[in-house]
Design a protein around this motif. Structure first.
Motif, PDB file in Angstrom:
ATOM      1  N   VAL A 114       0.880  -1.171   0.000  1.00 33.19           N
ATOM      2  CA  VAL A 114       0.000   0.000   0.000  1.00 33.19           C
ATOM      3  C   VAL A 114       0.916   1.219   0.000  1.00 33.19           C
ATOM      4  CG1 VAL A 114      -1.856   1.231   1.208  1.00 33.19           C
ATOM      5  CG2 VAL A 114      -1.708  -1.274   1.357  1.00 33.19           C
ATOM      6  N   SER A 115       1.099   1.809  -1.170  1.00 36.19           N
ATOM      7  CA  SER A 115       2.108   2.869  -1.297  1.00 36.19           C
ATOM      8  C   SER A 115       1.830   4.060  -0.382  1.00 36.19           C
ATOM      9  CB  SER A 115       2.232   3.326  -2.750  1.00 36.19           C
ATOM     10  OG  SER A 115       0.982   3.754  -3.236  1.00 36.19           O
ATOM     11  N   ALA A 116       0.567   4.340  -0.064  1.00 33.57           N
ATOM     12  CA  ALA A 116       0.236   5.484   0.791  1.00 33.57           C
ATOM     13  C   ALA A 116       0.832   5.336   2.201  1.00 33.57           C
ATOM     14  CB  ALA A 116      -1.276   5.647   0.878  1.00 33.57           C
ATOM     15  N   GLU A 117       1.155   4.094   2.589  1.00 36.54           N
ATOM     16  CA  GLU A 117       1.706   3.896   3.936  1.00 36.54           C
ATOM     17  C   GLU A 117       3.145   4.406   4.063  1.00 36.54           C
ATOM     18  OE1 GLU A 117       1.203   0.072   5.684  1.00 36.54           O
ATOM     19  OE2 GLU A 117      -0.909  -0.049   5.094  1.00 36.54           O
ATOM     20  N   LEU A 118       3.795   4.658   2.931  1.00 38.83           N
ATOM     21  CA  LEU A 118       5.184   5.146   2.986  1.00 38.83           C
ATOM     22  C   LEU A 118       5.256   6.672   3.023  1.00 38.83           C
ATOM     23  CD1 LEU A 118       7.019   2.742   0.518  1.00 38.83           C
ATOM     24  CD2 LEU A 118       6.518   2.476   2.947  1.00 38.83           C
ATOM     25  N   ARG A 119       4.130   7.317   3.163  1.00 38.68           N
ATOM     26  CA  ARG A 119       4.088   8.784   3.187  1.00 38.68           C
ATOM     27  C   ARG A 119       4.654   9.298   4.501  1.00 38.68           C
ATOM     28  NH1 ARG A 119      -1.782  10.696   2.935  1.00 38.68           N
ATOM     29  NH2 ARG A 119      -1.565  12.399   4.390  1.00 38.68           N
ATOM     30  N   ASN A 120       5.716  10.109   4.425  1.00 37.46           N
ATOM     31  CA  ASN A 120       6.176  10.677   5.683  1.00 37.46           C
ATOM     32  C   ASN A 120       5.613  12.070   5.872  1.00 37.46           C
ATOM     33  OD1 ASN A 120       8.068  11.183   3.678  1.00 37.46           O
ATOM     34  ND2 ASN A 120       9.825  10.775   4.957  1.00 37.46           N
TER      35      ASN A 120
END
Length: 195
Positions: free
Chosen positions: A173-179
């Motif tokens: 889930v690419s959104a989980e890598l949002r810092n």
């Protein structure tokens, strides 16, 4: 050959200049981010340390184990090298403390697909397709490579990953890598996580 033990490292030694307050002390899940991230790592690692600047060690919440930087002024690379100095035979699962969207599911995917024969197992950044160094399992063999890159003047862990033999995985889930680095991003994250 036995797989090296996996230890956890919360990167919380940054100066948080853009946020204007310590990112590790922010709360999105009822605990501060150092505690929340350490708890996530604790599900996969028998030992979790929190990478901090030496002057931050005394301010950690109870129950967290500080790992003060011995490589100073190098940002995340300093924390990682300090971890390897503390235990060069372990693999280190590194997580930045400013990833409030990261879940156990993504970590489980990373750990399950770990390739310990490579220098590291990393997730692909959704922003630029490069490895995301602050959600990565760094194997013991990467320690010497990181020191070599440092000796050549490179202190960017991402450059080290790009130029090493790593396993690069798509983020589930690419959104989980949002810092979250600024007060505006923090306000947005709080709205999303509460919604």
């Amino acid at each position: 050959m036995a797989e090296p033990v996996l230890r956890g490292l919360v990167l919380a030694g940054g100066r948080s200049e853009r946020m204007q307050t310590d990112k590790g002390a922010l709360q999105y899940h009822g605990l501060d981010q150092r505690q929340h991230t350490a708890a996530l790592l604790g599900e996969f690692c028998p030992d979790v340390r929190v990478s901090v600047r030496p002057e931050q060690a005394a301010d950690l919440p109870a129950g967290l184990t500080p790992l003060p930087d011995t490589f100073l002024g190098l940002g995340p690379l300093g924390g990682l090298l300090s971890a390897f100095q503390a235990d060069p035979n372990a693999a280190w699962l590194v997580l930045a403390c400013d990833l409030p969207f990261l879940t156990r599911t993504t970590l489980e995917f990373l750990v399950t697909n770990r390739q310990s024969a490579r220098a590291a197992t990393a997730l692909r950044s959704p922003v630029d397709d490069f490895p995301e160094p602050l959600v990565t399992i760094w194997e013991p063999r990467s320690y010497g490579q990181l020191l070599r890159f440092l000796s050549m003047g490179y202190s960017c862990p991402r450059k080290a990953l790009i130029n090493s033999d790593i396993a690069l995985l798509p983020a589930p889930v690419s959104a989980e890598l949002r810092n979250v680095n600024t007060p505006e991003e923090r306000a947005q994250a709080e709205r999303e996580l509460m919604g």
